[in-house]
Design a protein around this motif. Sequence first.
Motif, PDB file in Angstrom:
ATOM      1  N   VAL A  36      34.292  15.573  31.892  1.00 40.76           N
ATOM      2  CA  VAL A  36      33.303  15.167  31.187  1.00 40.76           C
ATOM      3  C   VAL A  36      33.425  15.519  29.697  1.00 40.76           C
ATOM      4  O   VAL A  36      33.573  16.576  29.251  1.00 40.76           O
ATOM      5  N   ILE A  37      33.359  14.433  28.687  1.00 46.70           N
ATOM      6  CA  ILE A  37      33.693  14.543  27.352  1.00 46.70           C
ATOM      7  C   ILE A  37      32.160  13.669  27.062  1.00 46.70           C
ATOM      8  O   ILE A  37      32.251  12.281  27.095  1.00 46.70           O
ATOM      9  N   PRO A  38      31.191  14.043  26.575  1.00 47.27           N
ATOM     10  CA  PRO A  38      29.931  13.454  26.321  1.00 47.27           C
ATOM     11  C   PRO A  38      30.290  12.417  25.174  1.00 47.27           C
ATOM     12  O   PRO A  38      30.881  12.598  24.003  1.00 47.27           O
ATOM     13  N   MET A  39      29.796  10.983  25.370  1.00 46.73           N
ATOM     14  CA  MET A  39      30.169   9.855  24.260  1.00 46.73           C
ATOM     15  C   MET A  39      31.310   9.866  24.070  1.00 46.73           C
ATOM     16  O   MET A  39      31.755   9.747  22.719  1.00 46.73           O
ATOM     17  N   ALA A  40      32.141  10.044  24.766  1.00 44.70           N
ATOM     18  CA  ALA A  40      33.827   9.690  24.463  1.00 44.70           C
ATOM     19  C   ALA A  40      34.128   8.370  24.202  1.00 44.70           C
ATOM     20  O   ALA A  40      33.774   7.580  24.734  1.00 44.70           O
ATOM     21  N   MET A  41      34.979   8.145  23.103  1.00 43.70           N
ATOM     22  CA  MET A  41      35.427   6.903  22.736  1.00 43.70           C
ATOM     23  C   MET A  41      36.968   6.938  22.420  1.00 43.70           C
ATOM     24  O   MET A  41      37.458   7.869  22.051  1.00 43.70           O
ATOM     25  N   ASN A  42      37.493   5.699  22.269  1.00 45.91           N
ATOM     26  CA  ASN A  42      39.131   5.520  21.997  1.00 45.91           C
ATOM     27  C   ASN A  42      39.170   5.472  20.545  1.00 45.91           C
ATOM     28  O   ASN A  42      38.131   5.188  20.038  1.00 45.91           O
ATOM     29  N   VAL A  43      40.297   6.029  19.882  1.00 42.29           N
ATOM     30  CA  VAL A  43      40.302   6.220  18.592  1.00 42.29           C
ATOM     31  C   VAL A  43      41.426   5.117  18.250  1.00 42.29           C
ATOM     32  O   VAL A  43      42.507   5.127  19.158  1.00 42.29           O
ATOM     33  N   PRO A  79      26.887  20.484  19.983  1.00 42.36           N
ATOM     34  CA  PRO A  79      28.187  21.050  19.829  1.00 42.36           C
ATOM     35  C   PRO A  79      29.070  20.503  20.905  1.00 42.36           C
ATOM     36  O   PRO A  79      28.823  19.832  21.899  1.00 42.36           O
ATOM     37  N   PHE A  80      30.431  20.475  20.416  1.00 40.05           N
ATOM     38  CA  PHE A  80      31.382  19.792  21.420  1.00 40.05           C
ATOM     39  C   PHE A  80      31.487  20.751  22.590  1.00 40.05           C
ATOM     40  O   PHE A  80      31.852  21.721  22.560  1.00 40.05           O
ATOM     41  N   ARG A  81      31.605  19.854  23.857  1.00 43.46           N
ATOM     42  CA  ARG A  81      31.649  20.652  25.099  1.00 43.46           C
ATOM     43  C   ARG A  81      32.603  19.755  25.759  1.00 43.46           C
ATOM     44  O   ARG A  81      32.488  18.409  25.875  1.00 43.46           O
ATOM     45  N   ILE A  82      33.181  20.339  26.706  1.00 42.78           N
ATOM     46  CA  ILE A  82      34.046  19.617  27.890  1.00 42.78           C
ATOM     47  C   ILE A  82      33.620  20.259  29.079  1.00 42.78           C
ATOM     48  O   ILE A  82      33.553  21.692  29.223  1.00 42.78           O
ATOM     49  N   TRP A  83      33.471  19.542  30.234  1.00 38.55           N
ATOM     50  CA  TRP A  83      33.265  20.084  31.639  1.00 38.55           C
ATOM     51  C   TRP A  83      34.227  19.366  32.388  1.00 38.55           C
ATOM     52  O   TRP A  83      34.613  18.377  32.314  1.00 38.55           O
ATOM     53  N   PHE A  84      34.508  20.172  33.574  1.00 39.71           N
ATOM     54  CA  PHE A  84      35.675  19.610  34.341  1.00 39.71           C
ATOM     55  C   PHE A  84      35.000  19.818  35.886  1.00 39.71           C
ATOM     56  O   PHE A  84      34.271  20.722  36.304  1.00 39.71           O
TER      57      PHE A  84
END
Length: 114
Positions: A36-43, A79-84
């Motif tokens: 889970v990366i909130p509001m992830a988008m391709n660059v 804040p930037f957060r990552i969940w697995f």
Amino acid sequence: NNRTQSFTLSGNTNNAVQAMVGSVGNANFCQADFLVIPMAMNVGRPVTGPSSTVDRICGGTLAADVTLNPTTIRSNVKPFRIWFHTDNVENPVDIMNRGFCLNYVQQPCTNSIA
């Protein structure tokens, strides 16, 4: 097969596995093992689906759309957060998944007021 093995969360990785995204749909969405990366988008790649951002990423390719082409992912959520999340089950669908290895850079906040 010269693809990178740095992101394999679901599927049979004896073959190339495309990225899967989101939490609902008829196919290519993430239910068991996902990042889970909130509001992830391709660059640097045009939007290919109905949304430019996703919440869940899984499959065998790191991307914020359903593709076999990996890309850099960006999130502007603070804040930037990552969940697995994992369901702790590999067989019979998931084969030889290795998890993920991410390199990341946190850009400093900038103030446009001079």
